[in-house]
Motif scaffolding. Structure first.
Motif, short mmCIF file in Angstrom:
data_model
loop_
_atom_site.label_atom_id
_atom_site.label_comp_id
_atom_site.label_asym_id
_atom_site.label_seq_id
_atom_site.Cartn_x
_atom_site.Cartn_y
_atom_site.Cartn_z
N VAL A 263 0.96 1.84 -11.24
CA VAL A 263 -0.25 1.11 -10.86
C VAL A 263 -1.48 1.99 -11.05
O VAL A 263 -2.49 1.57 -11.60
CB VAL A 263 -0.15 0.59 -9.41
N GLU B 26 -4.63 -4.22 -4.16
CA GLU B 26 -4.37 -5.54 -4.72
C GLU B 26 -3.25 -5.47 -5.78
O GLU B 26 -2.36 -6.33 -5.81
CB GLU B 26 -5.63 -6.12 -5.34
N ALA B 27 -3.30 -4.46 -6.62
CA ALA B 27 -2.28 -4.31 -7.66
C ALA B 27 -0.92 -3.99 -7.04
O ALA B 27 0.11 -4.46 -7.54
CB ALA B 27 -2.69 -3.22 -8.65
N SER C 163 0.17 -5.09 -4.17
CA SER C 163 0.68 -6.36 -3.65
C SER C 163 1.25 -7.21 -4.77
O SER C 163 2.31 -7.82 -4.63
CB SER C 163 -0.43 -7.12 -2.92
N ARG C 164 0.53 -7.26 -5.91
CA ARG C 164 1.02 -8.03 -7.06
C ARG C 164 2.32 -7.45 -7.60
O ARG C 164 3.15 -8.17 -8.17
CB ARG C 164 -0.03 -8.08 -8.15
N ALA C 165 2.52 -6.14 -7.45
CA ALA C 165 3.72 -5.48 -7.95
C ALA C 165 4.90 -5.62 -6.98
O ALA C 165 5.96 -5.06 -7.21
CB ALA C 165 3.44 -4.00 -8.21
N GLY C 166 4.70 -6.36 -5.90
CA GLY C 166 5.80 -6.58 -4.96
C GLY C 166 5.87 -5.57 -3.83
O GLY C 166 6.91 -5.46 -3.18
N PRO D 156 3.76 -5.22 -0.76
CA PRO D 156 2.65 -5.59 0.12
C PRO D 156 2.36 -4.50 1.14
O PRO D 156 3.20 -3.65 1.43
CB PRO D 156 3.16 -6.86 0.80
#
Length: 70
Positions: free
Chosen positions: A8, A36-37, A39-42, A44
């Motif tokens: 990330v 944010e990235a 969270s998008r990468a799984g 949280p």
């Protein structure tokens, strides 16, 4: 986990979201795009505040405008 974090961070640098000259520490970069990235990468995240305890007075700060209006 460290591969995701490094991936990330590397993506943010490659995209130009994070930039700077010279050697920079992680604290010098804006954290929001990274979080944010993640969270998008799984992966949280959340903020946990352990400073508030039962019976402990809580101090609320107000801006000078709110204080004047009160």
């Amino acid at each position: 986990m460290f591969c995701v974090i490094g991936g990330v961070a590397a993506r943010l640098l490659a995209e130009g979201t994070w930039r700077g000259t010279g050697v920079m520490s992680p604290e010098q970069f804006e954290p929001d795009p990274f979080l944010e990235a993640m969270s998008r990468a799984g992966m949280p995240w959340q903020v946990r505040d352990d400073t508030v305890r039962v019976g402990t007075p809580r101090v609320v700060t107000r801006s000078s405008r709110e204080t004047v209006a009160a």
